[in-house]
Design a protein around this motif. Structure first.
Motif, short mmCIF file in Angstrom:
data_model
loop_
_atom_site.label_atom_id
_atom_site.label_comp_id
_atom_site.label_asym_id
_atom_site.label_seq_id
_atom_site.Cartn_x
_atom_site.Cartn_y
_atom_site.Cartn_z
N PHE A 32 10.91 -5.58 -12.06
CA PHE A 32 11.34 -4.19 -12.03
C PHE A 32 10.49 -3.57 -13.18
N GLN A 33 10.27 -4.31 -14.38
CA GLN A 33 9.35 -3.78 -15.30
C GLN A 33 7.99 -3.67 -14.66
N TYR A 34 7.43 -4.40 -13.89
CA TYR A 34 6.25 -4.23 -13.36
C TYR A 34 5.92 -3.40 -12.35
N TYR A 35 6.98 -2.98 -11.65
CA TYR A 35 7.26 -1.85 -10.76
C TYR A 35 7.28 -0.46 -11.43
N LYS A 36 8.12 -0.39 -12.74
CA LYS A 36 8.14 0.77 -13.54
C LYS A 36 6.82 0.76 -14.18
N GLN A 37 6.15 0.00 -14.31
CA GLN A 37 4.63 0.00 -15.03
C GLN A 37 3.44 0.37 -13.99
N ASN A 38 3.94 0.72 -12.84
CA ASN A 38 2.87 0.92 -11.67
C ASN A 38 1.60 -0.03 -11.69
N ARG A 39 2.17 -1.34 -11.73
CA ARG A 39 1.23 -2.40 -11.60
C ARG A 39 1.09 -2.75 -10.18
N VAL A 40 1.86 -2.34 -9.18
CA VAL A 40 1.39 -2.46 -7.88
C VAL A 40 0.45 -1.63 -7.24
N GLN A 41 -0.65 -2.33 -6.84
CA GLN A 41 -1.80 -1.54 -6.39
C GLN A 41 -2.34 -1.98 -5.00
N THR A 42 -2.99 -1.05 -4.09
CA THR A 42 -3.46 -1.32 -2.73
C THR A 42 -2.44 -1.96 -1.83
N PRO A 48 5.19 -4.78 11.28
CA PRO A 48 6.63 -4.83 10.78
C PRO A 48 6.76 -5.91 9.95
N ARG A 49 7.71 -5.64 8.71
CA ARG A 49 8.10 -6.50 7.88
C ARG A 49 6.97 -7.62 7.16
N LYS A 50 5.85 -6.94 7.28
CA LYS A 50 4.86 -8.01 6.78
C LYS A 50 3.95 -7.02 5.83
N MET A 51 3.93 -7.41 4.69
CA MET A 51 2.79 -6.44 3.57
C MET A 51 2.20 -7.34 2.79
N ARG A 52 0.93 -6.65 2.09
CA ARG A 52 0.11 -7.06 1.06
C ARG A 52 0.11 -6.09 0.10
N ALA A 53 -0.53 -6.53 -1.01
CA ALA A 53 -0.61 -5.94 -2.13
C ALA A 53 -1.40 -6.68 -3.20
N MET A 54 -1.91 -5.75 -4.22
CA MET A 54 -2.35 -6.21 -5.35
C MET A 54 -1.52 -5.80 -6.69
N VAL A 55 -1.42 -7.03 -7.68
CA VAL A 55 -0.34 -6.72 -8.67
C VAL A 55 -1.32 -6.92 -9.79
N GLU A 56 -1.26 -6.18 -10.87
CA GLU A 56 -1.84 -6.11 -12.10
C GLU A 56 -1.18 -6.87 -13.04
#
Length: 545
Positions: A32-42, A48-56
């Protein structure tokens, strides 16, 4: 536009259950802290139901999630189990789906909490008397002042006064207020709803004090209280992004001014620290002006009146007021008066000490972009850029405003480069990306070399634009890195050197300089002939026989 693949209620409930089962509570909190800090990128959803992301994190970590195969979710961080990076991406996904992020962050508690508890409401003995009170207050609200509204809100929520301040408290308090069902006009209804949320926000921030008590500076929120505050403020933002129909109901101006008076005092006495969250009442004060007041007033009189009110309030509060909040609010009034130089001078003074949140600076840009005032926007971009000093703030929105402004006014591009280069190293990521976007290949390469970067610091895809458009610039970059690897004199570095040399061979071939490559390879092999391990790796890579 990227597909959303909306979740239905059954899928959402399953996600909550899976999160409660596979994550421990601490990991969810950190996610939750990482989400609030806007660390989720790209972030992207490929199907459906499959996702990718980069997390700082300490590094950039790639995350892959399949909601139908939770144990198979993957993050390339060192943790070999469901981690905070995966949790952060799930919360980003929940937000995109307009679902409760708090419910996901509190999955353990949500799953274990009996359903009846969420719907129950604490009321004093004598249900009949309570019902009569609610009905009576509902009849008084339409004709009440803002001050009276707050008294009524206190009575409506009094049965919850001693309950724990968490998301459930906020939901139950809003339900208790809604029970009164006051008959209000559209504008009055929006103002009352705003005050209901502000009243609960105040009770979350200062749970042990009566509503009229002075703010508690430095009060530290617990985790679940912070979640409730975050959700409540998101609700306030959604509400204030809706147009307030003051033109149709000019009689509501007095309530607007009373709301302004309340928020002014709360904003000036609110604690400011180095946290990543924008001060709560400061955000509401800014939204009130930008979304509800400014669009409904033509003259400058109201802004000048607010300047006088701010200064008077600051004098009356004395040491209890925040100088930064006062300077920031004054700069906003000068901005609305189109006196940009006065606004900039105050903003510079505000930024002299930590405590100003980047979004408070970015909020000056939004109306200019919406109104198409591109020349003024570029001036503001140049002024606030050096004030954005937090290394943890994502500058992608700031870069986006520059790109749009330069598109509209191409002659301002030199100002953009001067500003971004002056912001280094804070602006590093957006500076590099914009250099590539604008085809400034030589400048991009010069920056990497001056920063001591190596090809291993980049993904192959990061360098593809240069390989396609300016491959000759990569030759010294790769050659330099190869020599560094050889100097390390270990098997791992030799393998890395050979891998890079194979990319060099392709570049020379693309540039039709095969003879130069053969000359280099021969000299390189001869110069390092005593390094047997390197020679072995060159043979394995089929670079030499």
């Amino acid at each position: 536009m990227q597909p959303n693949y909306a979740l239905d209620d059954a899928e959402w409930n399953k996600l909550i259950s899976d999160a409660a089962y596979y994550f421990d509570d601490l990991t969810l909190k950190r996610g939750f802290q990482y989400y609030k800090q806007n660390r989720v990128q790209t972030f992207s959803i490929s199907e459906p139901r499959k996702m990718r992301a980069m997390v700082e994190g300490r590094e950039n970590y790639g995350v892959y999630i399949n909601l139908d195969n939770f144990p198979g979710n993957y993050c390339d961080c060192p943790v070999n189990e469901p981690c905070k990076h995966i949790a952060a991406v799930l919360m980003y996904y929940a937000d995109a789906q307009k679902r409760s992020v708090a419910s996901l962050a509190n999955a353990k508690a949500v799953v274990s909490r009996p359903k009846a508890a969420a719907a129950s409401a604490e009321v004093p003995a004598g249900t009949g008397s309570r019902s009569a009170l609610v009905k009576k207050l509902g009849g008084l609200i339409p004709g009440g002042t803002v001050a009276q509204w707050r008294e009524y809100l206190q009575l409506l929520t009094s049965p919850l006064a001693h309950t724990v301040r968490n998301p459930q408290y906020a939901d139950r308090a809003l339900a208790a207020i809604a029970e009164a069902k006051p008959q209000l006009s559209p504008a009055a209804g929006m103002l009352f709803k705003l005050h209901a949320h502000l009243f609960i926000l105040e009770n979350l921030l200062r749970p042990n004090l009566p509503a009229a008590a002075a703010p508690v500076l430095g009060y530290s929120l617990g985790y679940y209280t912070a979640v409730a505050v975050s959700e409540l403020q998101a609700a306030v933002t959604r509400l204030m992004n809706t147009t307030l129909p003051l033109a149709e109901e000019p009689g509501e101006w007095q309530r607007v001014k009373d709301t302004l008076s309340y928020l002014r005092q709360e904003m000036l006495t609110e604690a400011r620290d180095r946290s990543r969250d924008q001060p709560y009442f400061s955000a509401c004060y800014e939204l009130l002006w930008r979304k509800w007041i400014a669009p409904n007033t033509d003259g400058a009189a109201l802004y000048s009146e607010e300047l006088d009110a701010l200064r008077q309030e600051g004098q009356e509060l004395g040491a209890a007021h925040s100088r930064q909040s006062l300077l920031l609010a004054e700069s906003r009034m000068y901005y609305l008066l189109s006196d940009d130089r006065a606004a900039w001078e105050l903003l510079r003074k505000t930024a002299e000490r930590p405590g100003i949140y980047p979004d408070e600076l970015m909020s000056f840009l939004i109306p200019l972009a919406e109104a198409g005032h591109w020349s003024r926007l570029t001036s503001w971009l140049a002024e606030i850029g050096p004030l954005l000093t937090s290394r943890l703030y994502n500058l992608s929105d700031y870069a986006g405003y520059w790109k749009e402004a330069v598109r509209r006014l191409p002659e301002t591009e030199p100002l953009m480069w001067d500003t971004l280069s002056g912001m280094l190293p804070i602006s590093r990521e957006i500076y590099e990306d914009l250099l590539l976007d604008y085809g400034k290949w030589q400048d991009w390469m010069d920056y990497q070399l001056s920063s001591g970067k190596a090809p291993s610091d980049f993904r192959v895809s990061d360098l593809q634009p240069l390989e396609k458009n300016a491959p000759e610039l990569l030759l010294p970059f790769y050659h330099q890195a190869v020599e560094r690897f050889v100097v390390e004199k270990n098997r791992h570095s030799y393998k890395a050197a050979v891998k890079l040399m194979k990319r060099l061979a392709k570049l020379y071939k693309k540039l039709k300089r095969e003879e130069r490559w053969e000359e280099f390879l021969e000299a390189f092999t001869s110069r390092n002939s005593r390094l047997r391990a390197l020679q072995e790796e060159l043979r394995k890579g089929k670079l030499i026989p």
